[in-house]
Design a protein around this motif. Sequence first.
Motif, PDB file in Angstrom:
ATOM      1  N   VAL A 235     -60.814  28.441  35.893  1.00 56.60           N
ATOM      2  CA  VAL A 235     -62.036  27.637  36.234  1.00 56.60           C
ATOM      3  C   VAL A 235     -61.371  26.222  36.856  1.00 56.60           C
ATOM      4  N   GLU A 236     -62.126  26.148  37.938  1.00 59.41           N
ATOM      5  CA  GLU A 236     -61.419  24.882  38.802  1.00 59.41           C
ATOM      6  C   GLU A 236     -62.630  23.709  38.384  1.00 59.41           C
ATOM      7  N   LEU A 237     -61.917  22.414  37.698  1.00 58.20           N
ATOM      8  CA  LEU A 237     -62.590  21.469  37.289  1.00 58.20           C
ATOM      9  C   LEU A 237     -62.494  20.369  38.292  1.00 58.20           C
ATOM     10  N   VAL A 238     -62.980  19.241  37.997  1.00 60.07           N
ATOM     11  CA  VAL A 238     -62.603  18.150  38.779  1.00 60.07           C
ATOM     12  C   VAL A 238     -61.354  17.449  38.703  1.00 60.07           C
ATOM     13  N   SER A 239     -60.769  17.761  37.584  1.00 62.25           N
ATOM     14  CA  SER A 239     -59.801  16.990  36.970  1.00 62.25           C
ATOM     15  C   SER A 239     -58.548  17.983  37.066  1.00 62.25           C
ATOM     16  N   GLY A 240     -58.754  19.225  37.085  1.00 60.06           N
ATOM     17  CA  GLY A 240     -57.689  20.284  36.944  1.00 60.06           C
ATOM     18  C   GLY A 240     -58.119  21.763  36.977  1.00 60.06           C
ATOM     19  N   TYR A 241     -57.010  22.647  36.677  1.00 59.58           N
ATOM     20  CA  TYR A 241     -57.248  24.099  36.733  1.00 59.58           C
ATOM     21  C   TYR A 241     -57.124  24.648  35.300  1.00 59.58           C
ATOM     22  N   LEU A 242     -58.071  24.929  34.773  1.00 59.97           N
ATOM     23  CA  LEU A 242     -57.923  25.578  33.402  1.00 59.97           C
ATOM     24  C   LEU A 242     -57.840  27.297  33.549  1.00 59.97           C
ATOM     25  N   THR A 243     -56.845  27.656  32.664  1.00 63.21           N
ATOM     26  CA  THR A 243     -56.602  29.319  32.284  1.00 63.21           C
ATOM     27  C   THR A 243     -57.120  29.310  30.866  1.00 63.21           C
ATOM     28  N   ILE A 244     -58.068  30.527  30.995  1.00 60.71           N
ATOM     29  CA  ILE A 244     -58.794  31.039  29.632  1.00 60.71           C
ATOM     30  C   ILE A 244     -58.187  32.317  29.341  1.00 60.71           C
ATOM     31  N   THR A 245     -57.691  32.520  28.014  1.00 64.48           N
ATOM     32  CA  THR A 245     -57.445  33.831  27.659  1.00 64.48           C
ATOM     33  C   THR A 245     -57.886  34.305  26.336  1.00 64.48           C
ATOM     34  N   GLU A 246     -58.735  33.339  25.726  1.00 65.58           N
ATOM     35  CA  GLU A 246     -59.240  33.677  24.552  1.00 65.58           C
ATOM     36  C   GLU A 246     -60.541  34.890  24.727  1.00 65.58           C
TER      37      GLU A 246
END
Length: 282
Positions: A235-246
């Motif tokens: 996910v590309e957010l305003v503040s950074g890059y999130l990786t989700i594996t749950e």
Amino acid sequence: MPRSASSSVQRARQALAGRLRELVTDSGLEGRQVAALCGWHPSKVSRISTGKTQPSADDIRAWCQACGAQDQTDDLIASLRAVDEMWVSWRRMERAGLRRPQEARLPLYERTRWFRAYSPGLLPGLLQTFGYTEDVLRAVQRRRVAIDDVADAVAARMERQSVLREGRRRFAFLVEESVLGNGLGNADTQAEQLDHLLAVAGLPNVSVGVVPVRLGRVRMPVEGFWIFDSAQVNVELVSGYLTITEPSEIKAYADTFATLAGMAVYGGRARVLLAKARDSLV
């Protein structure tokens, strides 16, 4: 990053904290003794062991030294780095320019067989023309990156598009209708991009859906995201890059994608919207 932003990140942080607590238990020491051996205030041990504060690599080295578990230092530092990589601020990711982040994603794309992407603001990178990509990355560079390596970053993104035609991969792209007329460049660049989008949509392994602008939506636009197989969401957010594996979080994004896909139009109806957007450029 807000602590509630992703349970994937929080679970990983708690798992690391749990391993550090186990070292204290196995050593027969108490928290205040570990603090004394490390030269810290006891509250620091408490914050690290409960996951309220993420340790640094040096903190882990000192912790393992105090607990007589130096043989576990490398593994724990590797776990720390894995947690760090789940949430990366743009400042940290792009501190050496835009080329490296583009290149870093290539292995993920190469091992993925089923891509799902939703974009509310811009066309996804795999669908972009050279000119459109150049406009997008130039805007990013001007906004937040001191180093100008846009040309190299564009080349890296173009190279990544080879996955569209190599191997047995499936692609499902969803964009909001507003994206079709939301270009950063001039009319020629946007026209070329819309023509390219039509061509890519004709590939047998590619689905392109457009969510029309209309009243009575059952799901409002959300943040842009990519689902790689069923293993990872970015996910590309305003503040950074999130990786989700749950798994539960991946399912939430997959369910959202399915809902939005059900609202989209495809084939001839999508081409009507593309033609409308192209005609508006004249």
